[in-house]
Design an enzyme around this catalytic site. Structure first.
Site, PDB file in Angstrom:
ATOM      1  N   HIS A 105       0.607  -0.784   0.084  1.00 49.95           N
ATOM      2  CA  HIS A 105       0.128  -0.415  -0.153  1.00 49.95           C
ATOM      3  C   HIS A 105       0.960   1.440  -0.030  1.00 49.95           C
ATOM      4  CE1 HIS A 105      -3.483   2.425   1.272  1.00 49.95           C
ATOM      5  NE2 HIS A 105      -2.690   2.992   1.753  1.00 49.95           N
ATOM      6  N   GLU A 106       1.865   1.419   1.168  1.00 50.96           N
ATOM      7  CA  GLU A 106       2.666   2.369   0.897  1.00 50.96           C
ATOM      8  C   GLU A 106       3.591   2.295  -0.325  1.00 50.96           C
ATOM      9  OE1 GLU A 106       2.621   4.291   3.116  1.00 50.96           O
ATOM     10  OE2 GLU A 106       1.286   3.121   4.596  1.00 50.96           O
ATOM     11  N   HIS A 109       1.892   4.544  -3.416  1.00 52.35           N
ATOM     12  CA  HIS A 109       1.711   6.247  -2.689  1.00 52.35           C
ATOM     13  C   HIS A 109       2.520   6.324  -3.652  1.00 52.35           C
ATOM     14  CE1 HIS A 109      -1.822   6.815  -0.478  1.00 52.35           C
ATOM     15  NE2 HIS A 109      -1.355   6.359   0.641  1.00 52.35           N
TER      16      HIS A 109
END
Length: 171
Positions: A105-106, A109
């Site tokens: 998820h990170e 980004h």
């Protein structure tokens, strides 16, 4: 200047990556890093498996990965290939799949350039807010700049909006 910022949104990916590298090094200097070779190897292994799946240019980055000795249940990835994991994450991410979901998820980004979008949105919003408040101040004789900037920050500039969070979840 405010109008110029409003019209161009002037931050580049390179500038964001340089700033991220500086911030990452500051974090390393100011925060304790984990001394657990096991935790570091585990995070690197999970991160490497994700990185192998990335498209270019991200797959070729020299990813810098650190485990911070901190009880926060969090992780982050920064433009330019920086990954930070707080040791507190191990309380809730109890297996490699759960840790991979957080790190993935990170990283999403980063690959979707959400930091660049946020930085440019911040420049445009602050420029428009200052420009608008100057016009309002001149026409009303009131001091509205601080109120308008605060309102813009609260309403528009929170890190990673819901759409960016949803996009990172999907990716």
């Amino acid at each position: 200047l405010a109008l110029a910022a409003l019209l161009c949104g002037c931050v580049s990916q390179t500038q964001i990556e340089l700033e991220s590298a500086d911030q990452f090094q500051q974090m390393r200097a100011q925060m304790p890093v984990s001394t657990s070779a096991r935790d570091k190897a585990y995070v690197r292994c999970v991160s490497s498996a994700i990185i192998k799946q990335l498209e270019e240019p991200y797959a070729s980055y020299e990813w810098d990965i650190e485990v911070f000795a901190d009880d926060n249940i969090n992780a982050f990835a920064m433009p330019g290939g920086k990954i930070g994991v707080y040791s507190g994450i191990f309380k809730v991410a109890t297996n490699q799949d759960e840790l991979a979901a957080v790190i993935g998820h990170e990283i999403a980004h980063v690959t979707e350039e959400h930091s660049l979008e946020r930085a440019n949105r911040e420049i445009v919003t602050k420029g428009a807010t200052v420009f608008g408040s100057e016009i309002l101040d001149a026409s009303t004789g009131l001091e509205t700049t601080d109120v308008m900037v605060m309102g813009a920050e609260l309403g528009l500039l929170r890190p990673y909006g819901r759409s960016q969070e949803s996009e990172a979840d999907i990716i």
